[in-house]
Design a protein around this motif. Structure first.
Motif, PDB file in Angstrom:
ATOM      1  N   LEU A 177      -1.436   0.613   0.935  1.00  0.00           N
ATOM      2  CA  LEU A 177      -0.809   1.435  -0.036  1.00  0.00           C
ATOM      3  C   LEU A 177      -0.922   2.902   0.708  1.00  0.00           C
ATOM      4  N   ILE A 178      -1.475   3.395   1.357  1.00  0.00           N
ATOM      5  CA  ILE A 178      -1.607   4.714   1.947  1.00  0.00           C
ATOM      6  C   ILE A 178      -0.336   4.669   2.974  1.00  0.00           C
ATOM      7  N   ARG A 179      -0.289   3.597   3.879  1.00  0.00           N
ATOM      8  CA  ARG A 179       0.653   3.290   4.697  1.00  0.00           C
ATOM      9  C   ARG A 179       2.063   3.620   4.238  1.00  0.00           C
ATOM     10  N   VAL A 180       2.311   2.785   2.979  1.00  0.00           N
ATOM     11  CA  VAL A 180       3.711   2.915   2.600  1.00  0.00           C
ATOM     12  C   VAL A 180       4.026   3.988   1.760  1.00  0.00           C
ATOM     13  N   SER A 181       3.041   5.137   1.638  1.00  0.00           N
ATOM     14  CA  SER A 181       3.225   6.181   0.909  1.00  0.00           C
ATOM     15  C   SER A 181       3.923   7.184   1.796  1.00  0.00           C
ATOM     16  N   PRO A 182       4.845   8.014   1.147  1.00  0.00           N
ATOM     17  CA  PRO A 182       5.866   8.957   1.825  1.00  0.00           C
ATOM     18  C   PRO A 182       5.212  10.035   2.320  1.00  0.00           C
ATOM     19  N   PHE A 183       3.889  10.284   1.902  1.00  0.00           N
ATOM     20  CA  PHE A 183       2.893  11.529   2.582  1.00  0.00           C
ATOM     21  C   PHE A 183       1.658  11.086   2.866  1.00  0.00           C
ATOM     22  N   PRO A 184       1.299  11.265   4.138  1.00  0.00           N
ATOM     23  CA  PRO A 184       2.077  12.378   5.119  1.00  0.00           C
ATOM     24  C   PRO A 184       3.336  11.550   5.502  1.00  0.00           C
ATOM     25  N   PRO A 185       4.201  11.983   6.280  1.00  0.00           N
ATOM     26  CA  PRO A 185       5.434  11.409   6.848  1.00  0.00           C
ATOM     27  C   PRO A 185       4.832  10.648   8.017  1.00  0.00           C
ATOM     28  N   TRP A 186       5.908   9.780   8.508  1.00  0.00           N
ATOM     29  CA  TRP A 186       5.582   8.762   9.431  1.00  0.00           C
ATOM     30  C   TRP A 186       4.877   9.180  10.484  1.00  0.00           C
ATOM     31  N   VAL A 187       5.238  10.220  11.237  1.00  0.00           N
ATOM     32  CA  VAL A 187       4.675  10.544  12.558  1.00  0.00           C
ATOM     33  C   VAL A 187       3.318  10.916  12.319  1.00  0.00           C
TER      34      VAL A 187
END
Length: 297
Positions: free
Chosen positions: A166-176
């Motif tokens: 769930l945290i991984r697919v969240s937009p925040f924080p951004p990908w990098v």
């Protein structure tokens, strides 16, 4: 006269906007004077770029970009160049992951999904492993003095893979910075991180679709052979894809915050600190900065 409380949608949207603005302002204030000058020069550059687009015309620029993307797709190792670029921008503080995923669709059509997904998976795994190997002692030193980070680690350790996803697919924080975030949480193992990363494949597919439709409208020859209905449908697919991406980002962010703040079997105080640790995470903590306190400890 009583004022009506804002709805859940409005409240969470406002929270996301405020968090984004707060993060941007915080990072700007921490820049050296040369960094601030660079930011202003960058803004001037984008203003000049906008004026250039207006003068030259979007259609001519789009045609040029299409021609360059076509050259890339016909190169023998073009796919490898694009994969390497995606792996490169997975390392903080580089940016451009979403742009490169769109370029995958722009240059290779739907075949670009394999390039984008493979490059993203390899790049994020490399970041995870290298940061863990190089900064494990700094991580332990930093987290031992940070109650919010300890709360986040305890929550992740208790809830495991579902919360990690769930945290991984969240937009925040951004990908990098999400890559460095999970490398910073000792409770997250490499196999959990890789599995969670696979759940961003739908987002990658969406960006590839948007890129492929943009390519269809960028080429003058193909655009001239389209009827009005086809052009409208391609435009709607691009616009609809962007709207879907924004809406799903907001929805997932809201779900993550609500889920962490209302976990069962965990005290409300720990829930609150874990959510705040996730909100306040940026490129300065805990693996990507060096401070005097760490050096003296």
């Amino acid at each position: 006269m009583t004022t009506k409380a804002p709805s859940g949608w409005a409240a969470s949207s406002s929270q996301l906007i405020k968090l984004t603005l707060k993060t941007v302002l915080h990072r700007y204030r921490n820049f050296h004077v040369y960094g601030k000058v660079f930011i202003w020069l960058l803004m001037v550059f984008y203003l000049c770029l906008g004026a250039f687009v207006v003068v030259v015309s979007p259609s001519r620029i789009a045609q040029f970009l299409y021609d360059q993307a076509s050259r890339l797709s016909h190169m023998r190792l073009g796919w490898l160049i694009l994969t390497g670029a995606i792996v490169g921008v997975s390392f903080p503080p580089l940016i451009g992951h979403s742009t490169l995923l769109t370029l995958c669709g722009f240059a290779f059509g739907m075949k670009g999904f394999a390039i984008g997904a493979g490059g993203s998976l390899v790049g994020s795994a490399l970041v995870f492993v290298l940061l863990r190997l190089c900064f494990s002692s700094r991580l332990r030193k930093w987290s031992s003095h940070n109650e919010k980070w300890q709360a986040l680690e305890s929550v992740v350790r208790a809830k495991g893979l579902p919360l990690i996803i769930l945290i991984r697919v969240s937009p925040f924080p951004p990908w990098v910075y999400s890559n460095s975030l999970f490398a910073s949480i000792e409770a997250v193992s490499l196999w959990q991180f890789v599995i969670a990363t696979c759940f961003i494949f739908p987002k990658i597919l969406l960006l590839v679709v948007i890129g492929s439709r943009m390519a269809a409208l960028s080429d003058g020859d193909s655009r001239n052979h389209m009827d009005t209905h086809t052009k409208v449908m391609n435009g709607l697919l691009i616009g609809g894809g962007i709207i879907v991406a924004i809406f799903t980002s907001w929805l997932v962010y809201t779900l993550v915050q609500n889920h962490i703040r209302q976990l069962e079997d965990i005290s409300p105080e720990v829930d609150r600190m874990a959510a705040e640790a996730l909100e306040e995470y940026d490129e300065e903590a805990p693996l990507l900065h060096s401070n005097e306190a760490d050096d003296q400890a």
